[in-house]
Scaffold this active site. Sequence first.
Site, PDB file in Angstrom:
ATOM      1  N   GLN A 188      26.810  43.604   5.389  1.00  0.00           N
ATOM      2  CA  GLN A 188      27.537  42.329   5.540  1.00  0.00           C
ATOM      3  C   GLN A 188      26.770  41.193   4.851  1.00  0.00           C
ATOM      4  O   GLN A 188      27.355  40.374   4.126  1.00  0.00           O
ATOM      5  CB  GLN A 188      27.712  42.023   7.031  1.00  0.00           C
ATOM      6  CG  GLN A 188      28.144  40.597   7.338  1.00  0.00           C
ATOM      7  CD  GLN A 188      28.439  40.380   8.821  1.00  0.00           C
ATOM      8  OE1 GLN A 188      29.456  40.839   9.301  1.00  0.00           O
ATOM      9  NE2 GLN A 188      27.570  39.696   9.531  1.00  0.00           N
TER      10      GLN A 188
ATOM     11  N   SER B 261      25.914  43.384  20.381  1.00  0.00           N
ATOM     12  CA  SER B 261      26.892  43.193  21.458  1.00  0.00           C
ATOM     13  C   SER B 261      27.475  44.540  21.886  1.00  0.00           C
ATOM     14  O   SER B 261      27.897  44.718  23.020  1.00  0.00           O
ATOM     15  CB  SER B 261      28.027  42.288  20.991  1.00  0.00           C
ATOM     16  OG  SER B 261      27.480  41.071  20.548  1.00  0.00           O
ATOM     17  N   ARG B 262      27.503  45.488  20.954  1.00  0.00           N
ATOM     18  CA  ARG B 262      28.133  46.784  21.269  1.00  0.00           C
ATOM     19  C   ARG B 262      27.219  47.684  22.101  1.00  0.00           C
ATOM     20  O   ARG B 262      27.673  48.711  22.592  1.00  0.00           O
ATOM     21  CB  ARG B 262      28.580  47.466  19.984  1.00  0.00           C
ATOM     22  CG  ARG B 262      29.795  46.730  19.389  1.00  0.00           C
ATOM     23  CD  ARG B 262      30.388  47.410  18.189  1.00  0.00           C
ATOM     24  NE  ARG B 262      31.693  46.862  17.873  1.00  0.00           N
ATOM     25  CZ  ARG B 262      31.957  46.116  16.798  1.00  0.00           C
ATOM     26  NH1 ARG B 262      31.014  45.810  15.939  1.00  0.00           N
ATOM     27  NH2 ARG B 262      33.182  45.658  16.588  1.00  0.00           N
TER      28      ARG B 262
ATOM     29  N   HIS C 148      21.126  36.703  18.299  1.00  0.00           N
ATOM     30  CA  HIS C 148      21.906  35.537  17.853  1.00  0.00           C
ATOM     31  C   HIS C 148      21.085  34.258  18.041  1.00  0.00           C
ATOM     32  O   HIS C 148      21.127  33.347  17.201  1.00  0.00           O
ATOM     33  CB  HIS C 148      23.184  35.382  18.684  1.00  0.00           C
ATOM     34  CG  HIS C 148      24.187  36.467  18.496  1.00  0.00           C
ATOM     35  ND1 HIS C 148      24.452  37.402  19.453  1.00  0.00           N
ATOM     36  CD2 HIS C 148      25.020  36.744  17.460  1.00  0.00           C
ATOM     37  CE1 HIS C 148      25.402  38.229  19.031  1.00  0.00           C
ATOM     38  NE2 HIS C 148      25.766  37.845  17.826  1.00  0.00           N
TER      39      HIS C 148
ATOM     40  N   MET D 139      30.559  36.021  16.707  1.00  0.00           N
ATOM     41  CA  MET D 139      31.769  36.408  17.448  1.00  0.00           C
ATOM     42  C   MET D 139      31.481  36.328  18.946  1.00  0.00           C
ATOM     43  O   MET D 139      32.192  36.937  19.755  1.00  0.00           O
ATOM     44  CB  MET D 139      32.212  37.816  17.055  1.00  0.00           C
ATOM     45  CG  MET D 139      32.587  37.897  15.568  1.00  0.00           C
ATOM     46  SD  MET D 139      33.752  39.213  15.185  1.00  0.00           S
ATOM     47  CE  MET D 139      32.876  40.638  15.747  1.00  0.00           C
TER      48      MET D 139
ATOM     49  N   GLY E 124      22.250  37.707  10.487  1.00  0.00           N
ATOM     50  CA  GLY E 124      21.235  38.702  10.849  1.00  0.00           C
ATOM     51  C   GLY E 124      21.153  39.811   9.810  1.00  0.00           C
ATOM     52  O   GLY E 124      22.161  40.219   9.238  1.00  0.00           O
TER      53      GLY E 124
ATOM     54  N   ASP F 234      23.102  43.506  10.183  1.00  0.00           N
ATOM     55  CA  ASP F 234      24.319  43.836   9.440  1.00  0.00           C
ATOM     56  C   ASP F 234      23.990  43.685   7.957  1.00  0.00           C
ATOM     57  O   ASP F 234      24.423  42.743   7.291  1.00  0.00           O
ATOM     58  CB  ASP F 234      25.456  42.911   9.868  1.00  0.00           C
ATOM     59  CG  ASP F 234      25.812  43.122  11.324  1.00  0.00           C
ATOM     60  OD1 ASP F 234      26.295  44.201  11.663  1.00  0.00           O
ATOM     61  OD2 ASP F 234      25.560  42.207  12.139  1.00  0.00           O
TER      62      ASP F 234
ATOM     63  N   HIS G 135      23.306  37.435  22.256  1.00  0.00           N
ATOM     64  CA  HIS G 135      22.065  38.001  22.788  1.00  0.00           C
ATOM     65  C   HIS G 135      20.907  37.322  22.059  1.00  0.00           C
ATOM     66  O   HIS G 135      21.122  36.452  21.189  1.00  0.00           O
ATOM     67  CB  HIS G 135      22.051  39.521  22.633  1.00  0.00           C
ATOM     68  CG  HIS G 135      22.398  40.005  21.256  1.00  0.00           C
ATOM     69  ND1 HIS G 135      21.608  39.758  20.153  1.00  0.00           N
ATOM     70  CD2 HIS G 135      23.481  40.674  20.788  1.00  0.00           C
ATOM     71  CE1 HIS G 135      22.161  40.294  19.084  1.00  0.00           C
ATOM     72  NE2 HIS G 135      23.313  40.839  19.443  1.00  0.00           N
TER      73      HIS G 135
HETATM   74  O1  PAF Z   1      28.306  39.317  12.262  1.00  0.00           O
HETATM   75  C1  PAF Z   1      29.276  38.854  12.914  1.00  0.00           C
HETATM   76  O2  PAF Z   1      29.164  38.565  14.096  1.00  0.00           O
HETATM   77  C2  PAF Z   1      30.611  38.656  12.219  1.00  0.00           C
HETATM   78  O3  PAF Z   1      30.862  39.678  11.313  1.00  0.00           O
HETATM   79  C3  PAF Z   1      30.746  37.267  11.554  1.00  0.00           C
HETATM   80  C4  PAF Z   1      29.727  37.092  10.433  1.00  0.00           C
HETATM   81  C5  PAF Z   1      30.557  36.190  12.606  1.00  0.00           C
HETATM   82  C6  PAF Z   1      32.137  37.129  10.952  1.00  0.00           C
HETATM   83  O4  PAF Z   1      33.133  37.237  11.915  1.00  0.00           O
END
Ligand code: PAF
Length: 285
Positions: free
Chosen positions: A155, A188-189, A38, A31, A149, A152, A35
């Site tokens: 996720q 990012s937060r 990523h 998104m 990553g 998360d 940093h």
């Molecule tokens: O981890 C993220 O930055 C987001 O959740 C992703 C995987 C790009 C989906 O929008």
Amino acid sequence: MMLEVATAAQLRQALDEWRSRGERIALVPTMGNLHEGHLQLVDCARERADRVVVSLFVNPTQFGPGEDLDNYPRTLDDDRAALAARGADLLFVPDEAVIYPHGREACVVSVPDLSDMLCGAARPGHFDGVATVVSKLLNLVAPDVAVFGEKDFQQLMIIRRMVADLFMPVTIEGVPTCREVDGLAMSSRNRYLSEDERRRAPALYQALQRVAGALEKGRTDYDALVESARKFLSEKGFEPDYVEIRRSDDLAMPTPSDQALVVLAAARLGKARLIDNLRVSLETA
Ligand code: PAF
């Protein structure tokens, strides 16, 4: 030179050319507001494929009402420069109409078994938004490998389950969390933290380390361990959302005989909601 495209047709053109030469393609979905964490995903992608595609899309469907969609940091120029320097081959920057051609609700991908707990309990619908956008990106790019990553963690588990359950022909790679020198997981937060909050923020990782250390010493009184971690966080000025010990392969509640565990936490510090996790392997050699 890094290509930059915004439409599905432009994307297809570049990908077709690479594929016709038999080149392997990796996707790193992001998104933006990139940093070092990523960029390490990009490094991993480069090791596993001939071409690295990075998508940058601030996905509205994974933000709940009152969350930071409008304020989410957008730093396209810096991101573009960082990706080009790190050797990405293509930056895909679609707008909302490309990703949601029939509207945000037209088609939703859901992995309910893993989505309603932990972060999903506090952020209803969040993981449906993630699963939906990641499916779309995987369909658009059709990569051989996609890189995410481990920060998360939930996720990543949801994406692995979705890909397995929908028989999506892609390998999912997880990359260990990238940390600042004081242990804070890069995010990012983190930029929402004031100077004072930033000094206190590594306590989240310290809380996980305390629980992990206790598990490694053989403790199985999970409730007491998470309660003491919550207390530690509150004392450091956090508002803990959850601290949980789960099985690392399916996020189920562990039993004392489970050896592959993960400690996960989410807590608010000022305006930021920070998450982190630490895996614990109790297997003896
Ligand atoms: O981890 C993220 O930055 C987001 O959740 C992703 C995987 C790009 C989906 O929008």
